[in-house]
Design an enzyme around this catalytic site. Structure first.
Site, mmCIF file in Angstrom:
data_model
loop_
_atom_site.group_PDB
_atom_site.id
_atom_site.type_symbol
_atom_site.label_atom_id
_atom_site.label_comp_id
_atom_site.label_asym_id
_atom_site.label_seq_id
_atom_site.Cartn_x
_atom_site.Cartn_y
_atom_site.Cartn_z
ATOM 1 N N SER A 244 33.152 14.395 -26.245
ATOM 2 C CA SER A 244 31.315 13.601 -25.309
ATOM 3 C C SER A 244 30.821 14.118 -25.903
ATOM 4 O O SER A 244 30.575 15.384 -26.490
ATOM 5 C CB SER A 244 31.715 12.944 -24.221
ATOM 6 O OG SER A 244 30.485 12.485 -23.786
ATOM 7 N N TYR B 158 32.344 15.553 -14.882
ATOM 8 C CA TYR B 158 32.878 14.806 -16.538
ATOM 9 C C TYR B 158 32.368 16.125 -17.626
ATOM 10 O O TYR B 158 33.298 15.757 -18.291
ATOM 11 C CB TYR B 158 31.801 13.260 -16.732
ATOM 12 C CG TYR B 158 32.338 13.080 -17.755
ATOM 13 C CD1 TYR B 158 33.577 11.993 -17.580
ATOM 14 C CD2 TYR B 158 31.432 12.870 -18.630
ATOM 15 C CE1 TYR B 158 33.235 11.500 -18.927
ATOM 16 C CE2 TYR B 158 31.652 12.026 -19.709
ATOM 17 C CZ TYR B 158 32.406 11.124 -20.101
ATOM 18 O OH TYR B 158 32.847 10.492 -21.189
HETATM 19 N N1 NAD Z 1 31.098 5.117 -22.768
HETATM 20 C C1 NAD Z 1 30.687 5.748 -23.082
HETATM 21 O O1 NAD Z 1 29.258 6.087 -23.107
HETATM 22 C C2 NAD Z 1 31.235 6.730 -23.841
HETATM 23 C C3 NAD Z 1 30.467 7.937 -24.468
HETATM 24 C C4 NAD Z 1 31.870 9.802 -25.102
HETATM 25 C C5 NAD Z 1 33.268 9.394 -24.596
HETATM 26 N N2 NAD Z 1 33.243 8.190 -23.391
HETATM 27 C C6 NAD Z 1 34.914 8.386 -23.822
HETATM 28 O O2 NAD Z 1 35.131 7.271 -24.404
HETATM 29 C C7 NAD Z 1 36.957 7.113 -23.810
HETATM 30 C C8 NAD Z 1 37.196 5.239 -23.677
HETATM 31 O O3 NAD Z 1 35.929 5.502 -22.755
HETATM 32 P P1 NAD Z 1 35.086 3.701 -22.380
HETATM 33 O O4 NAD Z 1 33.934 3.659 -22.650
HETATM 34 O O5 NAD Z 1 35.814 2.859 -23.531
HETATM 35 O O6 NAD Z 1 35.736 3.261 -20.976
HETATM 36 P P2 NAD Z 1 35.714 2.869 -20.428
HETATM 37 O O7 NAD Z 1 36.268 2.812 -19.583
HETATM 38 O O8 NAD Z 1 36.315 1.383 -20.965
HETATM 39 O O9 NAD Z 1 38.192 2.914 -21.021
HETATM 40 C C9 NAD Z 1 39.036 3.711 -20.342
HETATM 41 C C10 NAD Z 1 40.283 3.183 -20.233
HETATM 42 O O10 NAD Z 1 40.953 4.639 -19.205
HETATM 43 C C11 NAD Z 1 41.593 3.838 -18.271
HETATM 44 N N3 NAD Z 1 42.215 4.838 -17.934
HETATM 45 C C12 NAD Z 1 41.442 4.842 -17.024
HETATM 46 N N4 NAD Z 1 42.364 6.107 -15.956
HETATM 47 C C13 NAD Z 1 43.686 5.981 -16.722
HETATM 48 C C14 NAD Z 1 44.347 6.821 -15.654
HETATM 49 N N5 NAD Z 1 44.472 7.745 -14.955
HETATM 50 N N6 NAD Z 1 45.966 6.746 -17.203
HETATM 51 C C15 NAD Z 1 46.081 5.496 -17.781
HETATM 52 N N7 NAD Z 1 44.289 5.086 -18.402
HETATM 53 C C16 NAD Z 1 43.734 5.294 -17.702
HETATM 54 C C17 NAD Z 1 40.993 3.035 -17.441
HETATM 55 O O11 NAD Z 1 42.151 1.543 -17.332
HETATM 56 C C18 NAD Z 1 40.430 2.341 -19.164
HETATM 57 O O12 NAD Z 1 41.079 0.785 -20.119
HETATM 58 C C19 NAD Z 1 37.238 8.277 -22.428
HETATM 59 O O13 NAD Z 1 37.691 9.390 -23.035
HETATM 60 C C20 NAD Z 1 35.504 8.548 -22.521
HETATM 61 O O14 NAD Z 1 35.678 9.366 -21.594
HETATM 62 C C21 NAD Z 1 33.388 7.345 -23.556
#
Ligand code: NAD
Length: 316
Positions: A173, A186
């Protein structure tokens, strides 16, 4: 004498790789073919993971979905199958649990084959000021956002090393390259994930497994729901990103075998400034970009103090 020769060689390499990087900025890079590759995506049950799964399926890859949320994972599976003649497998797996990762990984090897592209994407966020962050959430954030990467890599890297073929993708991130208030746990996990992936990249190169690629992705806010409520002070400078756009950029970075990918590109600038500027100037930059108020209206996906998705979002 050795020091002089070694230093000249080093400077020569720097010049060569600098020119190479410059040339590849002008000439489009050759993109690799991922048809038939076995792509495992953790956190495939929603957001970015779901979008990536759909993209890889359309490129002819065999897609393996892991998620703790069975319903979300099955929904992704259904959406991927809509793309036509594709191979997709869904497994319920809590990536934060080491034994579960090893057990499901063995199942995948037996039922699908050796994973050749591993995307460590599963993630959670607490979104509270440090002293309000419950201890169990700090531990859980580390377990899901970074320690799980150790287990998945331990499970799938040996086969990649044996074949000298594979690709490790770390979804970090912008919070993994610059600390953000209200996101202490985080941000720390994302720095750690970045550090783990980068160290492994160096390690694999030193043992000459140069056909195992590494890509580290550092996106700013994405409209997936994870950071619901957060606002960008100057969207023209740092826009909240569309899920589809981010997934496409990640696919591009993987196909072009880029090691680092920051989204949007302007966020790289923050990193350069952070290292070049006085700390007070960095603080001023963070304030200018809305760092003070960034998390003020954060809602996210989670109920306070629990790891359960909000009920209305369970079946997204
Ligand atoms: N959304 C943002 O603004 C953003 C920004 C930068 C980075 N990210 C990163 O991108 C990645 C995807 O995030 P997203 O935005 O799609 O969020 P999201 O919440 O839509 O997806 C995260 C997924 O991880 C799954 N998950 C959570 N805990 C778990 C576990 N213990 N075992 C297996 N699966 C698990 C959830 O069920 C979910 O389907 C993450 O690593 C997040 O930190 C997101």
């Amino acid at each position: 004498m050795y020091v002089i020769v070694d230093t000249i060689q080093f400077l020569g390499k720097c010049l060569y790789y600098f020119s190479e990087a410059f040339i590849f900025k002008i000439i489009p890079l050759k993109r690799k073919d991922v048809a038939g590759e076995i792509v495992l995506i953790t956190g495939g049950g929603s957001g970015l993971g779901r979008e990536l799964a759909i993209h890889f399926a359309t490129l002819g890859s065999i897609v393996v979905l892991w998620d703790i949320n069975e319903e979300g994972n099955m929904e992704t599976c259904r959406l991927v199958k809509e793309k036509g003649d594709v191979k997709v497998f869904a497994y319920t797996c809590d990536c934060s649990k080491r034994q579960e990762v090893y057990k499901v990984a063995a199942q995948v090897r037996e039922e699908v084959g050796d994973v050749t592209i591993l995307i460590n994407n599963a993630g959670i966020v607490t979104g509270k000021p440090f002293l309000d962050t419950p201890d169990d959430m700090i531990e859980k954030s580390f377990a899901v956002n970074v320690i799980s990467h150790f287990w998945t890599c331990k499970a799938f890297l040996p086969a990649m090393i044996e074949a000298n073929h594979g690709h490790l993708v770390c979804i970090s991130s912008v919070a993994g390259i610059i600390g953000i208030n209200g996101l202490t746990d985080y941000s720390a996990t994302k720095f750690a994930a970045f550090g783990f992936a980068e160290s492994l990249f160096f390690e694999l190169n030193l043992i000459k497994k140069t056909n195992i690629k590494t890509t580290i992705i550092c996106p700013y806010l994405i409209k997936t729901g994870m950071f619901d409520g957060c606002v960008s002070k100057y969207p023209f400078l740092l826009p909240i990103l569309e899920q589809k756009y981010v997934a496409q950029k990640i696919i591009d970075a993987i196909l072009e075998e880029k090691v680092y990918c920051t989204l949007p590109k302007v966020a790289d600038f923050m990193l350069y400034l952070k290292h070049l500027m006085a700390p007070k100037m960095t603080l001023a930059m963070v304030k200018y970009l809305g760092g003070e108020t960034f998390m003020a209206s954060f809602k996210g996906r989670m109920k306070p103090n629990t790891l359960q998705p909000k009920t209305e979002e369970k079946h997204q």
